[in-house]
Design a protein around this motif. Structure first.
Motif, PDB file in Angstrom:
ATOM      1  N   ILE A 256      29.961 -60.566 -72.256  1.00 58.83           N
ATOM      2  CA  ILE A 256      29.348 -60.924 -73.549  1.00 58.83           C
ATOM      3  C   ILE A 256      29.807 -62.117 -74.456  1.00 58.83           C
ATOM      4  O   ILE A 256      29.492 -62.911 -75.172  1.00 58.83           O
ATOM      5  N   TRP A 257      31.392 -61.130 -74.625  1.00 59.83           N
ATOM      6  CA  TRP A 257      33.020 -61.563 -75.833  1.00 59.83           C
ATOM      7  C   TRP A 257      32.741 -62.990 -75.221  1.00 59.83           C
ATOM      8  O   TRP A 257      32.798 -64.202 -76.276  1.00 59.83           O
ATOM      9  N   GLU A 258      32.532 -63.740 -73.780  1.00 62.34           N
ATOM     10  CA  GLU A 258      32.771 -65.163 -74.031  1.00 62.34           C
ATOM     11  C   GLU A 258      31.519 -65.852 -73.984  1.00 62.34           C
ATOM     12  O   GLU A 258      31.779 -67.467 -74.418  1.00 62.34           O
ATOM     13  N   TYR A 259      31.326 -65.378 -74.392  1.00 55.52           N
ATOM     14  CA  TYR A 259      29.557 -65.930 -74.836  1.00 55.52           C
ATOM     15  C   TYR A 259      29.375 -66.482 -76.074  1.00 55.52           C
ATOM     16  O   TYR A 259      29.455 -67.724 -76.310  1.00 55.52           O
TER      17      TYR A 259
ATOM     18  N   SER B 208      23.637 -63.780 -73.047  1.00 55.54           N
ATOM     19  CA  SER B 208      23.705 -62.161 -73.536  1.00 55.54           C
ATOM     20  C   SER B 208      22.901 -61.615 -73.524  1.00 55.54           C
ATOM     21  O   SER B 208      22.922 -60.705 -72.592  1.00 55.54           O
ATOM     22  N   ALA B 209      22.004 -62.019 -74.040  1.00 54.49           N
ATOM     23  CA  ALA B 209      20.519 -61.067 -73.765  1.00 54.49           C
ATOM     24  C   ALA B 209      20.197 -60.698 -72.296  1.00 54.49           C
ATOM     25  O   ALA B 209      19.589 -60.284 -71.544  1.00 54.49           O
TER      26      ALA B 209
ATOM     27  N   VAL C  79      32.198 -53.037 -68.473  1.00 57.02           N
ATOM     28  CA  VAL C  79      34.005 -53.622 -69.147  1.00 57.02           C
ATOM     29  C   VAL C  79      33.183 -54.979 -68.687  1.00 57.02           C
ATOM     30  O   VAL C  79      33.066 -56.090 -69.087  1.00 57.02           O
ATOM     31  N   ASP C  80      32.708 -55.363 -67.924  1.00 56.88           N
ATOM     32  CA  ASP C  80      32.245 -56.652 -67.120  1.00 56.88           C
ATOM     33  C   ASP C  80      31.034 -57.076 -67.525  1.00 56.88           C
ATOM     34  O   ASP C  80      31.855 -58.246 -68.018  1.00 56.88           O
ATOM     35  N   VAL C  81      30.243 -56.121 -68.326  1.00 58.26           N
ATOM     36  CA  VAL C  81      29.017 -56.816 -68.848  1.00 58.26           C
ATOM     37  C   VAL C  81      29.923 -57.426 -70.612  1.00 58.26           C
ATOM     38  O   VAL C  81      29.458 -58.115 -71.533  1.00 58.26           O
ATOM     39  N   SER C  82      30.769 -56.887 -70.840  1.00 54.49           N
ATOM     40  CA  SER C  82      30.569 -56.488 -72.684  1.00 54.49           C
ATOM     41  C   SER C  82      32.110 -58.116 -72.045  1.00 54.49           C
ATOM     42  O   SER C  82      31.522 -58.937 -73.817  1.00 54.49           O
ATOM     43  N   ASN C  83      32.874 -58.141 -71.384  1.00 56.51           N
ATOM     44  CA  ASN C  83      33.837 -59.587 -71.234  1.00 56.51           C
ATOM     45  C   ASN C  83      32.442 -60.326 -71.494  1.00 56.51           C
ATOM     46  O   ASN C  83      33.349 -61.133 -71.650  1.00 56.51           O
TER      47      ASN C  83
END
Length: 73
Positions: free
Chosen positions: A25-28, A38-39, A19-23
């Motif tokens: 990346i979404w913010e970027y 993101s990468a 969830v942390d990683v997903s959030n």
């Protein structure tokens, strides 16, 4: 425990990380082939989880391959 149960257990144990990683990346909100943050975030996370990460594959700066273990799945 069958394989499906093992996978479900692993996903649940790592839920907060996913969830942390997903959030992040979404913010970027980066566009294709320019998803540098993101990468980097994904690659760093995978390395911390024990994956070998090869960056810049296929002539694309943001592309990467993450490998773990050997043999067949």
């Amino acid at each position: 425990m069958n394989p499906s149960e093992r996978i479900s257990e692993l996903i649940e144990r790592k839920r907060e990380l996913f969830v942390d990683v997903s959030n992040r990346i979404w913010e970027y909100a980066e566009t294709r082939f320019e998803e540098y943050r993101s990468a980097e975030s994904l690659s760093n996370t995978l390395e911390k989880e024990g994956f070998a990460v090869e960056r810049g594959v296929g002539g694309i700066e943001t592309a990467f391959i993450a490998s773990w273990g050997a043999g067949v799945p």
